[in-house]
Design a protein around this motif. Structure first.
Motif, mmCIF file in Angstrom:
data_model
loop_
_atom_site.group_PDB
_atom_site.id
_atom_site.type_symbol
_atom_site.label_atom_id
_atom_site.label_comp_id
_atom_site.label_asym_id
_atom_site.label_seq_id
_atom_site.Cartn_x
_atom_site.Cartn_y
_atom_site.Cartn_z
ATOM 1 N N LYS A 1 0.836 -1.204 0.000
ATOM 2 C CA LYS A 1 0.000 0.000 0.000
ATOM 3 C C LYS A 1 0.871 1.256 0.000
ATOM 4 O O LYS A 1 0.612 2.203 -0.732
ATOM 5 C CB LYS A 1 -0.930 -0.002 1.215
ATOM 6 C CG LYS A 1 -1.888 1.162 1.242
ATOM 7 C CD LYS A 1 -2.827 1.084 2.429
ATOM 8 C CE LYS A 1 -3.764 2.277 2.426
ATOM 9 N NZ LYS A 1 -4.659 2.279 3.553
ATOM 10 N N LEU A 2 1.925 1.277 0.815
ATOM 11 C CA LEU A 2 2.825 2.425 0.863
ATOM 12 C C LEU A 2 3.539 2.622 -0.461
ATOM 13 O O LEU A 2 3.696 3.750 -0.934
ATOM 14 C CB LEU A 2 3.845 2.263 1.993
ATOM 15 C CG LEU A 2 3.297 2.351 3.412
ATOM 16 C CD1 LEU A 2 4.392 2.005 4.421
ATOM 17 C CD2 LEU A 2 2.745 3.739 3.690
ATOM 18 N N LEU A 3 3.973 1.523 -1.073
ATOM 19 C CA LEU A 3 4.622 1.608 -2.382
ATOM 20 C C LEU A 3 3.654 2.123 -3.444
ATOM 21 O O LEU A 3 4.028 2.947 -4.278
ATOM 22 C CB LEU A 3 5.181 0.252 -2.801
ATOM 23 C CG LEU A 3 6.464 -0.184 -2.108
ATOM 24 C CD1 LEU A 3 6.815 -1.622 -2.485
ATOM 25 C CD2 LEU A 3 7.602 0.751 -2.453
ATOM 26 N N ALA A 4 2.439 1.656 -3.405
ATOM 27 C CA ALA A 4 1.427 2.107 -4.369
ATOM 28 C C ALA A 4 1.169 3.603 -4.220
ATOM 29 O O ALA A 4 1.055 4.321 -5.217
ATOM 30 C CB ALA A 4 0.130 1.319 -4.181
ATOM 31 N N TYR B 1 3.918 9.570 -9.980
ATOM 32 C CA TYR B 1 3.259 9.638 -11.285
ATOM 33 C C TYR B 1 2.508 10.956 -11.435
ATOM 34 O O TYR B 1 2.562 11.594 -12.481
ATOM 35 C CB TYR B 1 2.306 8.456 -11.464
ATOM 36 C CG TYR B 1 1.566 8.495 -12.780
ATOM 37 C CD1 TYR B 1 2.217 8.161 -13.958
ATOM 38 C CD2 TYR B 1 0.233 8.891 -12.840
ATOM 39 C CE1 TYR B 1 1.556 8.205 -15.174
ATOM 40 C CE2 TYR B 1 -0.437 8.947 -14.052
ATOM 41 C CZ TYR B 1 0.232 8.606 -15.221
ATOM 42 O OH TYR B 1 -0.425 8.672 -16.420
ATOM 43 N N GLU B 2 1.825 11.366 -10.375
ATOM 44 C CA GLU B 2 1.088 12.633 -10.394
ATOM 45 C C GLU B 2 2.039 13.799 -10.633
ATOM 46 O O GLU B 2 1.736 14.711 -11.392
ATOM 47 C CB GLU B 2 0.341 12.817 -9.071
ATOM 48 C CG GLU B 2 -0.553 14.035 -9.043
ATOM 49 C CD GLU B 2 -1.323 14.130 -7.744
ATOM 50 O OE1 GLU B 2 -1.473 15.259 -7.258
ATOM 51 O OE2 GLU B 2 -1.769 13.092 -7.230
ATOM 52 N N LYS B 3 3.223 13.781 -9.992
ATOM 53 C CA LYS B 3 4.216 14.835 -10.200
ATOM 54 C C LYS B 3 4.652 14.886 -11.661
ATOM 55 O O LYS B 3 4.762 15.959 -12.249
ATOM 56 C CB LYS B 3 5.449 14.607 -9.322
ATOM 57 C CG LYS B 3 5.281 14.969 -7.887
ATOM 58 C CD LYS B 3 6.594 14.754 -7.149
ATOM 59 C CE LYS B 3 6.462 14.945 -5.668
ATOM 60 N NZ LYS B 3 7.727 14.659 -4.960
ATOM 61 N N ILE B 4 4.894 13.719 -12.240
ATOM 62 C CA ILE B 4 5.338 13.649 -13.634
ATOM 63 C C ILE B 4 4.259 14.194 -14.563
ATOM 64 O O ILE B 4 4.542 14.974 -15.473
ATOM 65 C CB ILE B 4 5.717 12.196 -14.016
ATOM 66 C CG1 ILE B 4 6.982 11.784 -13.272
ATOM 67 C CG2 ILE B 4 5.903 12.047 -15.520
ATOM 68 C CD1 ILE B 4 7.294 10.297 -13.338
#
Length: 93
Positions: free
Chosen positions: A4-7, A14-17
């Motif tokens: 969950k933490l990795l996700a 991904y949002e930053k990118i």
């Protein structure tokens, strides 16, 4: 738990990118402080509160706000906040 933490970490990165690609596409270059100022402005913080939260001077906050308005090509900081929300430049969490 680890998964969950990795996700969450992957989703955040991904949002930053995606945001960076959007910004590059529309040629808006806001620095970290400017994005933070927009987010705090959206939450109703006053210039003094923003300055204290970011550990900078009020004059610096005013300077950044002026630059934000210029970069987003709007008339004032309220329009800048509205445009930033529309473009997903800031989170409203």
């Amino acid at each position: 738990m680890v998964i969950k933490l990795l996700a969450e970490k992957i989703a955040t990165e991904y949002e930053k990118i995606v945001k960076e690609k959007e910004l590059n596409k529309i040629k808006i270059k806001l620095n970290d402080n400017q994005i933070k100022i927009l987010a705090l402005e959206a939450k109703g913080y006053r210039e003094l509160d923003i300055a204290e939260a970011l550990g900078i001077g009020v004059v610096t906050v005013k300077y950044h706000k002026r630059k934000i308005v210029e970069k987003l090509e709007v008339k004032n900081i309220k329009e800048a906040v509205a445009k930033a929300i529309k473009l997903n430049l800031i989170d409203m969490d």
